[in-house]
Design an enzyme around this catalytic site. Structure first.
Site, PDB file in Angstrom:
ATOM      1  N   ARG A 101      34.835 -14.719-121.551  1.00 46.75           N
ATOM      2  CA  ARG A 101      35.432 -15.619-122.533  1.00 46.75           C
ATOM      3  C   ARG A 101      36.303 -16.599-121.767  1.00 46.75           C
ATOM      4  O   ARG A 101      37.136 -16.202-120.951  1.00 46.75           O
ATOM      5  CB  ARG A 101      36.244 -14.747-123.484  1.00 46.75           C
ATOM      6  N   THR A 117      39.210 -22.533-123.710  1.00 47.11           N
ATOM      7  CA  THR A 117      38.438 -23.071-124.843  1.00 47.11           C
ATOM      8  C   THR A 117      38.073 -21.991-125.861  1.00 47.11           C
ATOM      9  O   THR A 117      37.642 -22.303-126.967  1.00 47.11           O
ATOM     10  CB  THR A 117      37.123 -23.694-124.334  1.00 47.11           C
ATOM     11  N   ASP A 166      43.090  -7.125-126.342  1.00 47.16           N
ATOM     12  CA  ASP A 166      41.850  -7.363-125.599  1.00 47.16           C
ATOM     13  C   ASP A 166      41.157  -6.017-125.384  1.00 47.16           C
ATOM     14  O   ASP A 166      41.664  -5.153-124.655  1.00 47.16           O
ATOM     15  CB  ASP A 166      42.172  -8.028-124.252  1.00 47.16           C
ATOM     16  N   ASP A 187      40.553  -5.098-121.685  1.00 48.80           N
ATOM     17  CA  ASP A 187      41.795  -4.698-120.995  1.00 48.80           C
ATOM     18  C   ASP A 187      42.300  -3.349-121.501  1.00 48.80           C
ATOM     19  O   ASP A 187      42.816  -2.547-120.726  1.00 48.80           O
ATOM     20  CB  ASP A 187      42.901  -5.735-121.223  1.00 48.80           C
TER      21      ASP A 187
HETATM   22  N1  URA Z   1      38.241 -10.139-127.918  1.00 50.97           N
HETATM   23  C1  URA Z   1      39.100  -9.088-127.855  1.00 50.97           C
HETATM   24  O1  URA Z   1      38.961  -8.212-126.998  1.00 50.97           O
HETATM   25  N2  URA Z   1      40.108  -9.047-128.738  1.00 50.97           N
HETATM   26  C2  URA Z   1      40.293  -9.989-129.692  1.00 50.97           C
HETATM   27  O2  URA Z   1      41.238  -9.878-130.486  1.00 50.97           O
HETATM   28  C3  URA Z   1      39.388 -11.076-129.740  1.00 50.97           C
HETATM   29  C4  URA Z   1      38.369 -11.116-128.845  1.00 50.97           C
END
Ligand code: URA
Length: 207
Positions: free
Chosen positions: A102, A106, A198, A201
């Protein structure tokens, strides 16, 4: 588009563990694995069964197995934590992979890898990705699957944002969503609110 939101106290408890910022990486991975099992049960609820004859120690009777095990497609990196649980429940399932990062500026998906069978016609496909946020990664994955002839696709997500659900519905692809929660929305960084942070993470530690 059909959305199945799993309503079960065990799913709610596991999702609570995953949402809690105090949950460490190991406990998060365990909760994700257990919740994935529940989501897979739900996804398979109406799957056609094939009947066949077996013998118990007492008598001959009818057994049942999945008529067509789905192809499992974890979206790397966060979907990795779902694949073992899904494959344990469906041992005959094949596994393909899609890698999408990701762009933090952007918020757009940046594909970096795909490893999928060439012909998916007639094969159910379960895409495993814990977070359906903007829907960008899932839409990219749907394009890859549809280009290979897939017409029976289920997105298995722990948490979805309404924006992601709308993006899937607008994609025009035949897709069903199975999720544990549809949350309030996205923040300015395209994170789901309240969400769980995330998901990569939280499983593996920050990059
Ligand atoms: N990806 C993630 O890991 N968490 C989010 O809140 C949005 C996208």
């Amino acid at each position: 588009m059909r959305t199945d939101t799993v309503d079960h106290p065990l799913a709610a408890a596991l999702l609570t563990t995953m949402r809690d910022a105090r949950t460490d990486n190991s406990a998060f991975r365990t909760a994700l694995r257990d919740l994935t099992r529940i989501l897979i049960y739900e996804a398979l609820r109406d799957a056609p069964a094939q009947r066949f004859e077996i013998s118990t120690p007492v008598a001959v009777t009818q057994g049942a197995r999945l008529a067509q095990p789905p192809l499992l497609v974890p979206v790397l990196r966060a979907g990795l934590g779902m694949v073992d649980a899904a494959a344990e429940l469906i041992p005959d399932a094949r596994v393909g992979f899609v890698g999408i990062a990701r762009d933090e500026q952007t918020h757009q998906p940046v594909p970096y890898m795909e490893s999928l069978p060439d012909d998916l016609a007639g094969l159910p496909v379960y895409v495993l990705d814990p977070m359906l946020a903007t829907g960008g990664s899932m839409r990219h994955t749907l394009e890859l699957l549809a280009a290979r002839g897939a017409t029976d696709i289920t997105a298995i997500c722990v948490v979805a944002a309404p924006e992601g659900v709308a993006a899937l519905a607008a994609s025009g692809h035949p897709v069903r969503l199975v999720t544990a929660a549809v949350d309030e929305g996205l923040n300015e960084n395209a994170y789901i609110v309240p969400g769980l942070g995330d998901a990569g993470d939280r499983q593996f530690g920050p990059r």
